[in-house]
Design a protein around this motif. Structure first.
Motif, mmCIF file in Angstrom:
data_model
loop_
_atom_site.group_PDB
_atom_site.id
_atom_site.type_symbol
_atom_site.label_atom_id
_atom_site.label_comp_id
_atom_site.label_asym_id
_atom_site.label_seq_id
_atom_site.Cartn_x
_atom_site.Cartn_y
_atom_site.Cartn_z
ATOM 1 N N PHE A 1 0.827 -1.191 0.000
ATOM 2 C CA PHE A 1 0.000 0.000 0.000
ATOM 3 C C PHE A 1 0.879 1.267 0.000
ATOM 4 N N SER A 2 0.234 2.395 -0.178
ATOM 5 C CA SER A 2 0.978 3.653 -0.284
ATOM 6 C C SER A 2 1.709 4.002 1.014
ATOM 7 N N ASN A 3 1.269 3.440 2.141
ATOM 8 C CA ASN A 3 1.972 3.701 3.405
ATOM 9 C C ASN A 3 3.049 2.647 3.672
ATOM 10 N N SER A 4 3.371 1.859 2.667
ATOM 11 C CA SER A 4 4.403 0.815 2.680
ATOM 12 C C SER A 4 3.982 -0.469 3.385
ATOM 13 N N ARG A 5 2.842 -0.471 4.041
ATOM 14 C CA ARG A 5 2.352 -1.720 4.621
ATOM 15 C C ARG A 5 2.109 -2.733 3.502
#
Lengths: 113, 113
Positions: B69-73
């Motif tokens: 995801f965009s938050n690196s998760r």
């Protein structure tokens, strides 16, 4: 096929002595090598790495030696301490970085008093 | 700084079901890799993500997939579970794919009955 091999599943060493863990690899494209330590119920912890352009790298009590012609690397721990008791994995990559790692099967090190 | 977190830590599923595992990297780390650890095969590379894109993939069937995801998760999904998928699934994060140490999470232990 096992491209990274740790032929000794276990090793017992007395406290204060040197521990030598060995690793052999077959893929000549590997250009970056690492050692990880793993305690039960935890993920592997990075110890030390070496690029294929070097033959030795030291970090405190830990030294890694690389013999490219023999496709062999070893980890020396001097002096060994009881807290070093864990499973040690060698890993290799063909990306020049700690990416896309191929791991060995591990060597269980026990440091006795 | 918080380490790599993986949820859930333990999971029991039955054959044919699907499962989703989650990984939150260390804050600021943008690269996430997944590995499978089994007694017979050791630690094997599954895939690597950076900036929501899969950069590398290991030799696993298409039932294994992932995303970032965009938050690196990152999440990984295994569909149509087989008994042989029982393993410890480890996630590792690094600042970037080409530099920096990989830090591993504690893993998710999946048991398929």
């Amino acid at each position: 096929d096992q491209q990274v091999k740790q032929n000794s599943p276990s090793l017992s060493v007395q406290e204060g002595r040197i521990s030598i863990l060995n690793c052999d690899y077959t893929n000549s494209m590997f250009d970056y090598f690492l050692w990880y330590k793993k305690y039960p119920a935890e993920g592997p912890t990075f110890l030390i790495s070496i690029s294929s352009i070097k033959d030795k790298n030291e970090d405190g009590r830990f030294t890694v030696f690389l013999n490219k012609s023999a496709k062999h690397l070893s980890l020396h721990i001097v002096p060994s301490q009881p807290g070093d008791s864990a499973v040690y994995f060698c890993a290799a990559s063909d990306t020049g970085t700690a990416s896309k790692l191929t791991f060995g099967t591990g060597t269980r090190l026990q440091v006795t008093l | 700084k918080a380490g790599v977190t993986q949820t859930p830590r333990y999971l029991i599923k039955t054959r044919g079901q699907q499962v989703t595992l989650s990984c939150s990297p260390i804050s600021g780390h943008r690269s996430v890799s997944w590995y499978q650890q089994t007694p017979g095969q050791g630690l094997q590379f599954l895939f690597e993500y950076f900036s929501e894109t899969q950069r590398n993939k290991g030799n696993f069937p298409g039932r294994f997939s992932g995303r970032q995801f965009s938050n690196s998760r990152s999440e990984m999904n295994v569909s149509t579970l087989e008994l042989g998928d029982s393993a410890l699934y480890l996630c590792a994060s690094s600042l970037t794919p080409d530099g920096g140490t990989q830090y591993f999470g504690p893993g998710t232990r999946l048991l398929v009955l």
